[in-house]
Design a protein around this motif. Structure first.
Motif, PDB file in Angstrom:
ATOM      1  N   VAL A  42       0.838  -1.195   0.000  1.00 22.12           N
ATOM      2  CA  VAL A  42       0.000   0.000   0.000  1.00 22.12           C
ATOM      3  C   VAL A  42       0.874   1.247   0.000  1.00 22.12           C
ATOM      4  O   VAL A  42       1.762   1.394   0.842  1.00 22.12           O
ATOM      5  CB  VAL A  42      -0.939   0.033   1.221  1.00 22.12           C
ATOM      6  N   MET A  43       0.631   2.103  -0.954  1.00 22.71           N
ATOM      7  CA  MET A  43       1.227   3.445  -0.968  1.00 22.71           C
ATOM      8  C   MET A  43       0.110   4.410  -0.631  1.00 22.71           C
ATOM      9  O   MET A  43      -0.965   4.368  -1.257  1.00 22.71           O
ATOM     10  CB  MET A  43       1.794   3.766  -2.345  1.00 22.71           C
ATOM     11  N   GLY A  44       0.313   5.294   0.338  1.00 25.00           N
ATOM     12  CA  GLY A  44      -0.783   6.174   0.686  1.00 25.00           C
ATOM     13  C   GLY A  44      -0.372   7.375   1.491  1.00 25.00           C
ATOM     14  O   GLY A  44       0.785   7.487   1.941  1.00 25.00           O
ATOM     15  N   LEU A  45      -1.330   8.283   1.666  1.00 25.46           N
ATOM     16  CA  LEU A  45      -1.129   9.419   2.549  1.00 25.46           C
ATOM     17  C   LEU A  45      -1.200   8.948   4.003  1.00 25.46           C
ATOM     18  O   LEU A  45      -1.723   7.866   4.298  1.00 25.46           O
ATOM     19  CB  LEU A  45      -2.212  10.471   2.312  1.00 25.46           C
ATOM     20  N   GLN A  46      -0.728   9.776   4.891  1.00 22.90           N
ATOM     21  CA  GLN A  46      -0.784   9.435   6.315  1.00 22.90           C
ATOM     22  C   GLN A  46      -2.204   9.603   6.839  1.00 22.90           C
ATOM     23  O   GLN A  46      -2.875  10.585   6.542  1.00 22.90           O
ATOM     24  CB  GLN A  46       0.177  10.334   7.094  1.00 22.90           C
ATOM     25  N   ARG A  47      -2.673   8.614   7.612  1.00 22.93           N
ATOM     26  CA  ARG A  47      -3.998   8.704   8.233  1.00 22.93           C
ATOM     27  C   ARG A  47      -3.936   9.627   9.436  1.00 22.93           C
ATOM     28  O   ARG A  47      -2.911   9.747  10.110  1.00 22.93           O
ATOM     29  CB  ARG A  47      -4.451   7.319   8.696  1.00 22.93           C
ATOM     30  N   THR A  48      -5.055  10.313   9.705  1.00 19.79           N
ATOM     31  CA  THR A  48      -5.167  11.134  10.902  1.00 19.79           C
ATOM     32  C   THR A  48      -6.400  10.719  11.682  1.00 19.79           C
ATOM     33  O   THR A  48      -7.299  10.062  11.146  1.00 19.79           O
ATOM     34  CB  THR A  48      -5.284  12.625  10.554  1.00 19.79           C
ATOM     35  N   LEU A  49      -6.453  11.103  12.947  1.00 15.07           N
ATOM     36  CA  LEU A  49      -7.633  10.822  13.756  1.00 15.07           C
ATOM     37  C   LEU A  49      -8.782  11.702  13.298  1.00 15.07           C
ATOM     38  O   LEU A  49      -8.596  12.880  12.999  1.00 15.07           O
ATOM     39  CB  LEU A  49      -7.337  11.071  15.238  1.00 15.07           C
ATOM     40  N   GLY A  50      -9.961  11.135  13.233  1.00 15.26           N
ATOM     41  CA  GLY A  50     -11.125  11.913  12.824  1.00 15.26           C
ATOM     42  C   GLY A  50     -12.373  11.053  12.821  1.00 15.26           C
ATOM     43  O   GLY A  50     -12.305   9.832  12.942  1.00 15.26           O
ATOM     44  N   TYR A  52     -14.343  10.687  10.301  1.00 21.01           N
ATOM     45  CA  TYR A  52     -14.629  10.156   8.973  1.00 21.01           C
ATOM     46  C   TYR A  52     -13.539   9.191   8.527  1.00 21.01           C
ATOM     47  O   TYR A  52     -12.368   9.326   8.909  1.00 21.01           O
ATOM     48  CB  TYR A  52     -14.772  11.303   7.967  1.00 21.01           C
ATOM     49  N   ILE A  53     -13.936   8.258   7.682  1.00 18.75           N
ATOM     50  CA  ILE A  53     -12.984   7.231   7.248  1.00 18.75           C
ATOM     51  C   ILE A  53     -11.908   7.815   6.343  1.00 18.75           C
ATOM     52  O   ILE A  53     -10.797   7.296   6.275  1.00 18.75           O
ATOM     53  CB  ILE A  53     -13.729   6.077   6.553  1.00 18.75           C
ATOM     54  N   GLU A  63       3.634   7.391   0.667  1.00 19.75           N
ATOM     55  CA  GLU A  63       4.689   6.478   1.092  1.00 19.75           C
ATOM     56  C   GLU A  63       4.091   5.101   1.363  1.00 19.75           C
ATOM     57  O   GLU A  63       2.867   4.953   1.444  1.00 19.75           O
ATOM     58  CB  GLU A  63       5.366   7.001   2.371  1.00 19.75           C
ATOM     59  N   ILE A  64       4.950   4.107   1.525  1.00 20.87           N
ATOM     60  CA  ILE A  64       4.470   2.767   1.880  1.00 20.87           C
ATOM     61  C   ILE A  64       3.843   2.826   3.268  1.00 20.87           C
ATOM     62  O   ILE A  64       4.471   3.304   4.220  1.00 20.87           O
ATOM     63  CB  ILE A  64       5.617   1.744   1.831  1.00 20.87           C
ATOM     64  N   ARG A  65       2.617   2.392   3.350  1.00 23.38           N
ATOM     65  CA  ARG A  65       1.870   2.427   4.618  1.00 23.38           C
ATOM     66  C   ARG A  65       1.386   1.032   4.970  1.00 23.38           C
ATOM     67  O   ARG A  65       1.304   0.137   4.109  1.00 23.38           O
ATOM     68  CB  ARG A  65       0.639   3.351   4.489  1.00 23.38           C
ATOM     69  N   ARG A  66       1.019   0.868   6.227  1.00 24.02           N
ATOM     70  CA  ARG A  66       0.385  -0.373   6.650  1.00 24.02           C
ATOM     71  C   ARG A  66      -1.062  -0.383   6.156  1.00 24.02           C
ATOM     72  O   ARG A  66      -1.765   0.625   6.277  1.00 24.02           O
ATOM     73  CB  ARG A  66       0.423  -0.484   8.178  1.00 24.02           C
ATOM     74  N   ASP A  67      -1.485  -1.523   5.618  1.00 25.78           N
ATOM     75  CA  ASP A  67      -2.862  -1.630   5.137  1.00 25.78           C
ATOM     76  C   ASP A  67      -3.825  -1.456   6.305  1.00 25.78           C
ATOM     77  O   ASP A  67      -3.536  -1.867   7.436  1.00 25.78           O
ATOM     78  CB  ASP A  67      -3.076  -3.005   4.482  1.00 25.78           C
ATOM     79  N   ASN A  68      -4.972  -0.838   6.060  1.00 27.60           N
ATOM     80  CA  ASN A  68      -5.954  -0.632   7.125  1.00 27.60           C
ATOM     81  C   ASN A  68      -7.355  -0.574   6.546  1.00 27.60           C
ATOM     82  O   ASN A  68      -7.551  -0.609   5.330  1.00 27.60           O
ATOM     83  CB  ASN A  68      -5.629   0.632   7.934  1.00 27.60           C
ATOM     84  N   GLU A  69      -8.325  -0.469   7.427  1.00 27.06           N
ATOM     85  CA  GLU A  69      -9.732  -0.490   7.029  1.00 27.06           C
ATOM     86  C   GLU A  69     -10.081   0.672   6.104  1.00 27.06           C
ATOM     87  O   GLU A  69     -10.906   0.537   5.196  1.00 27.06           O
ATOM     88  CB  GLU A  69     -10.626  -0.453   8.279  1.00 27.06           C
ATOM     89  N   ALA A  70      -9.444   1.833   6.304  1.00 25.88           N
ATOM     90  CA  ALA A  70      -9.746   2.991   5.464  1.00 25.88           C
ATOM     91  C   ALA A  70      -9.385   2.725   4.012  1.00 25.88           C
ATOM     92  O   ALA A  70     -10.195   2.948   3.100  1.00 25.88           O
ATOM     93  CB  ALA A  70      -8.990   4.210   5.979  1.00 25.88           C
ATOM     94  N   ASP A  76     -12.921   0.138  -2.558  1.00 33.71           N
ATOM     95  CA  ASP A  76     -14.073  -0.634  -3.040  1.00 33.71           C
ATOM     96  C   ASP A  76     -15.349   0.209  -3.107  1.00 33.71           C
ATOM     97  O   ASP A  76     -16.423  -0.316  -3.350  1.00 33.71           O
ATOM     98  CB  ASP A  76     -14.295  -1.841  -2.109  1.00 33.71           C
ATOM     99  N   GLU A  77     -15.233   1.523  -2.897  1.00 37.63           N
ATOM    100  CA  GLU A  77     -16.435   2.355  -2.874  1.00 37.63           C
ATOM    101  C   GLU A  77     -17.045   2.509  -4.265  1.00 37.63           C
ATOM    102  O   GLU A  77     -18.147   2.066  -4.526  1.00 37.63           O
ATOM    103  CB  GLU A  77     -16.104   3.734  -2.282  1.00 37.63           C
ATOM    104  N   TRP A  78     -16.340   3.171  -5.161  1.00 36.42           N
ATOM    105  CA  TRP A  78     -16.811   3.352  -6.539  1.00 36.42           C
ATOM    106  C   TRP A  78     -15.655   3.009  -7.461  1.00 36.42           C
ATOM    107  O   TRP A  78     -14.584   3.612  -7.387  1.00 36.42           O
ATOM    108  CB  TRP A  78     -17.259   4.798  -6.780  1.00 36.42           C
ATOM    109  N   VAL A  79     -15.880   2.029  -8.321  1.00 34.00           N
ATOM    110  CA  VAL A  79     -14.818   1.571  -9.218  1.00 34.00           C
ATOM    111  C   VAL A  79     -15.002   2.235 -10.582  1.00 34.00           C
ATOM    112  O   VAL A  79     -16.070   2.120 -11.209  1.00 34.00           O
ATOM    113  CB  VAL A  79     -14.843   0.030  -9.362  1.00 34.00           C
TER     114      VAL A  79
END
Length: 331
Positions: A42-50, A52-53, A63-70, A76-79
């Motif tokens: 997973v390459m992604g932005l940094q998650r923050t507390l909030g 909303y997902i 950057e390479i991030r740990r996979d998570n629910e977000a 899988d929301e809109w393909v």
């Protein structure tokens, strides 16, 4: 360089004001990189507390991030309908639609699982969705693959994968041949499913009864040691006969007949409890528990724990004859 299948995720923000044309903006928030063996990075932005997902630190680097629910949820929301895939995924049956399957899961399965490839190429999309839904479903596909192939060869189309799989498992439970088109290709799946639900329930009831009998036999010796001195007590007012239950098997039968917890709650193990059965012409009316410490009626219940029209009369009959119990205690 190894070929990767990439699933990219974007956030779309649309600014709208009255009288003005909507102004959309796009920001990539992450991507899944899937190698030929189905492994993901997973390459992604940094998650923050909030609340909303999609709470991200939008100024952070990809950057390479740990996979998570977000990331799993957003991917899988809109393909987007125009999908480019690797030659391997295309060769394995993908024709442009994810068929409402999570794209990351679908690509992983098509890259690593020949059965997913077979289902995709055979257009068995309902079973493909079932396979991709969760690991236990994937195990079901493995276990019943021969049945799936036979159904497919006979032109049978599975339109409700969960019901069909449940039906196949019930057939197996009932000892039917799950490789016979006669059974696995029902003309009316709902009707046959419901019929085998009833068959399995009968089988479970039979097995439970056998297990209850086994437990009763195991408890019989200790019960007899505790209560044998009370065996033979009979109280009769000319119509109602009240008798002591003299075996754990009688407890089980009484409980089954009257829908009481007499056996399941192990009343036969209660040292200070004595159980009577009140009957008229052999028909059970109420089941009575007497406390051996104070010789009082604890409870007297008819079928499904309801009192009968004979309730008060039965209690009076017991109370008038407690000396019969006391004599056995002091003997």
């Amino acid at each position: 360089m190894e070929s990767y299948q990439v699933v990219r995720m974007f956030l779309m923000i649309v600014e709208m004001r009255k009288g003005m044309k909507a102004s959309p903006a796009y920001l990539e928030i992450g991507s899944y990189w899937i190698d030929g063996k189905g492994n993901t990075t997973v390459m992604g932005l940094q998650r923050t507390l909030g609340h909303y997902i999609d709470s991200f630190a939008f100024g952070s680097p990809l950057e390479i991030r740990r996979d998570n629910e977000a990331f799993r949820r957003i991917s899988d929301e809109w393909v987007y309908p125009r999908i480019k895939v690797t030659d391997t995924i295309k060769r394995n049956g993908f024709k442009g639609s994810c068929h409402h399957v999570h794209p990351v899961t679908l690509f992983q399965e098509l890259l690593t699982n020949p059965k997913a490839e077979t289902l995709m190429k055979a257009n068995d999309i309902e079973l493909l969705r079932y396979l991709c839904y969760r690991p236990t479903n994937k195990a079901d596909i493995e276990d019943y693959w021969n049945s799936i192939k036979i159904a497919n060869r006979n032109g049978y189309k599975v339109n409700n994968s969960q019901m069909w799989m449940d039906y196949i498992k019930m057939l197996e439970r009932c000892g039917k041949d799950i490789q016979s088109p006669k059974y696995i290709c029902p003309a009316n799946l709902q009707e046959e499913h419901d019929r085998y639900v009833r068959k399995v329930q009968i089988l479970e009831d039979k097995n439970k009864r056998a297990e209850d009998i086994r437990k009763a036999q195991e408890r019989e010796a200790s019960f007899k040691e505790q209560k044998e001195k009370f065996f033979g007590i009979r109280i009769n007012d000319g119509e109602i006969e009240v008798k002591v239950l003299e075996s754990v098997e009688e407890y089980r039968q009484e409980a089954e007949s009257q829908h009481l917890c007499l056996f399941s709650a192990a009343y036969d193990k209660r040292e200070d409890s004595l159980i009577f059965s009140a009957r008229i012409d052999g028909r059970i009316i109420e089941t009575i528990e007497v406390d051996l410490k104070n010789l009082k009626v604890v409870q007297s219940r008819g079928v499904c724990n309801q009192n009968t029209e004979y309730h008060d009369r039965i209690i009076r009959l017991i109370n008038a004859n407690t000396h019969l119990i006391k004599e056995r205690i002091t003997a």
